[in-house]
Design an enzyme around this catalytic site. Structure first.
Site, PDB file in Angstrom:
ATOM      1  N   THR A 135       0.843  -0.748  -0.214  1.00 43.24           N
ATOM      2  CA  THR A 135      -0.088   0.329  -0.286  1.00 43.24           C
ATOM      3  C   THR A 135       0.659   1.054  -0.253  1.00 43.24           C
ATOM      4  O   THR A 135       1.000   2.462  -0.451  1.00 43.24           O
ATOM      5  CB  THR A 135      -0.596  -0.115   1.180  1.00 43.24           C
ATOM      6  OG1 THR A 135      -1.467  -1.525   0.865  1.00 43.24           O
ATOM      7  CG2 THR A 135      -1.657   1.073   1.052  1.00 43.24           C
ATOM      8  N   ASP A 170      -0.542  -6.981   4.320  1.00 40.10           N
ATOM      9  CA  ASP A 170      -0.526  -8.135   4.992  1.00 40.10           C
ATOM     10  C   ASP A 170       0.132  -9.162   5.312  1.00 40.10           C
ATOM     11  O   ASP A 170      -0.338 -10.502   5.731  1.00 40.10           O
ATOM     12  CB  ASP A 170      -0.929  -8.760   3.174  1.00 40.10           C
ATOM     13  CG  ASP A 170      -2.741  -7.819   3.059  1.00 40.10           C
ATOM     14  OD1 ASP A 170      -3.363  -7.017   4.506  1.00 40.10           O
ATOM     15  OD2 ASP A 170      -2.868  -7.766   1.932  1.00 40.10           O
TER      16      ASP A 170
HETATM   17  N1  ASP Z   1      -2.967  -5.803   0.221  1.00 41.56           N
HETATM   18  C1  ASP Z   1      -1.684  -4.491   0.712  1.00 41.56           C
HETATM   19  C2  ASP Z   1       0.169  -5.368   0.685  1.00 41.56           C
HETATM   20  O1  ASP Z   1      -0.460  -6.201   1.624  1.00 41.56           O
HETATM   21  C3  ASP Z   1      -2.174  -4.490   2.449  1.00 41.56           C
HETATM   22  C4  ASP Z   1      -1.052  -3.223   2.343  1.00 41.56           C
HETATM   23  O2  ASP Z   1       0.224  -3.207   1.879  1.00 41.56           O
HETATM   24  O3  ASP Z   1      -1.342  -2.595   3.487  1.00 41.56           O
HETATM   25  O4  ASP Z   1       0.201  -5.079  -0.106  1.00 41.56           O
END
Ligand code: ASP
Length: 348
Positions: free
Chosen positions: A18, A95
């Site tokens: 993210t 994640d």
């Molecule tokens: N889906 C994202 C990832 O793990 C969530 C995040 O980075 O907070 O890359």
């Protein structure tokens, strides 16, 4: 107290997540974007006056797509450039961050430089992002040296997120919403981040003897996780135990390591152990430890040859087994190593 070396050399490894994502204008979903976008949004970084280099995954990924080949890539880069840098910052999605942190802790044997993993809950381009602060604090921790002996303050793989620095192989993602997204439920924080970075010396990992870094790249993917739940059937259990090629199993049990005492359950587990499958008992509770001999419901697993995971996290248990089988050890040797803490992943 800590201080910073003059112009510390830090390598940033940007994997995605993210922190560097932008919104797809057509679908509205977040997708990873390249490093220049990320760094352009943190102009303050220049004020640190560090010598920063970076490498990035091509393409950067959402960490839901992480697999052991990515851990091999990160560990190899750290190994190749270990002597050129004072510290390493890995930017990663939240994640699977705890899995990556755990895997790297086993793969980087004799590590005595900081490998700080961070990311964010909101993309760096958003006004209220937590990414800017996390990145800057991670860099400062990666550059911190102990004023007493001039050694790196952190000599292990750690996760920096919002107000805390956690041991990587003790961490778990606890929240999909909060800025304080991580926690180590069975081990104190390595540092508390407030007006200053307050380290907890007793919690920081130190190796007794300094040896050369050894990067282990072999990882076995023949490990599975079986979650025990009320209503589990013999067919469901046996199908998982009979997974072709499986060498190791993380058995996620209740409370202090308890499971049903039905004959079919124990027979199936015992048959698997007798076949040479290594089974490790890890509690479903986020806090506390397995004590296989406390209840009758756990003692049967003990008698069947299931190994206690003590207070290890699922993330660390899985990656520890991947690592141990990846080094080519026999099941008996793996079983023996699982009972020991290799790099601070369990309290014994
Ligand atoms: N889906 C994202 C990832 O793990 C969530 C995040 O980075 O907070 O890359």
């Amino acid at each position: 107290m800590e201080t910073t070396a003059a112009c510390p050399r830090i390598l940033i490894i940007y994997t995605g997540g993210t922190i560097g994502m932008i919104e797809d204008p057509e679908t509205g979903t977040l997708r990873p974007f390249d490093f220049s976008h990320l760094i352009d949004n943190v102009p303050k970084i220049k004020m640190l006056n560090y010598n920063i280099e970076h490498i990035q995954f091509d393409p950067p990924i959402d960490s839901s797509n992480i697999n052991p080949s990515h851990w091999q890539q990160i560990a190899s880069e750290i190994g190749k450039r270990y002597n050129d840098f004072d510290g390493f910052v890995v930017l990663h999605g939240t994640d699977t961050m705890a899995y990556t942190a755990s895997a790297l802790s086993f793969m980087l044997e004799n590590l005595h430089k900081p490998v700080i993993i961070t990311g964010s809950q909101l993309p760096i381009g958003e006004v209220r992002t937590d990414g800017e602060e996390n990145l800057i604090t991670a860099l400062q921790i990666a550059a911190a040296i102990d004023p007493v002996n001039g050694e790196p303050m952190v000599q292990e793989v750690a996760i920096l997120f919002e107000n805390y620095l956690w041991r990587g192989n003790r961490s778990t993602k606890m929240s999909a919403d909060n800025f304080n997204a991580f926690k180590s439920n069975n081990f104190p924080s390595l540092a508390k981040i407030g007006l200053s970075i307050h380290y907890h010396p007793d919690a920081l990992w130190r190796v007794r003897e300094k040896r050369r870094l050894k990067v282990h790249k072999g990882l076995s993917t023949d490990i599975i996780i079986i979650y025990v739940y009320p209503g589990m059937t013999e067919t469901a259990l046996r199908q998982q135990l009979d997974t072709p090629g499986v060498k190791g199993i993380i058995l996620k049990t209740y409370g202090a390591g308890n499971a049903p005492t039905a004959n079919w359950f124990n027979e199936a587990i015992k048959e698997a152990v007798d076949k040479g499958i290594v089974i490790m008992n890890v509690t479903q509770c986020v806090n506390g430890s397995v004590h296989q001999k406390r209840y009758y419901t756990g003692s049967l697993l003990d008698e069947a040859g299931v190994i206690s995971g003590h207070d290890i996290t699922t993330e660390a248990a899985l990656t520890k087994m991947m690592f141990l089988f990846g080094t080519g050890l026999t099941p008996r040797q793996v079983a023996r190593c699982l009972s020991h803490s290799l790099c601070g992943e369990m309290s014994l």
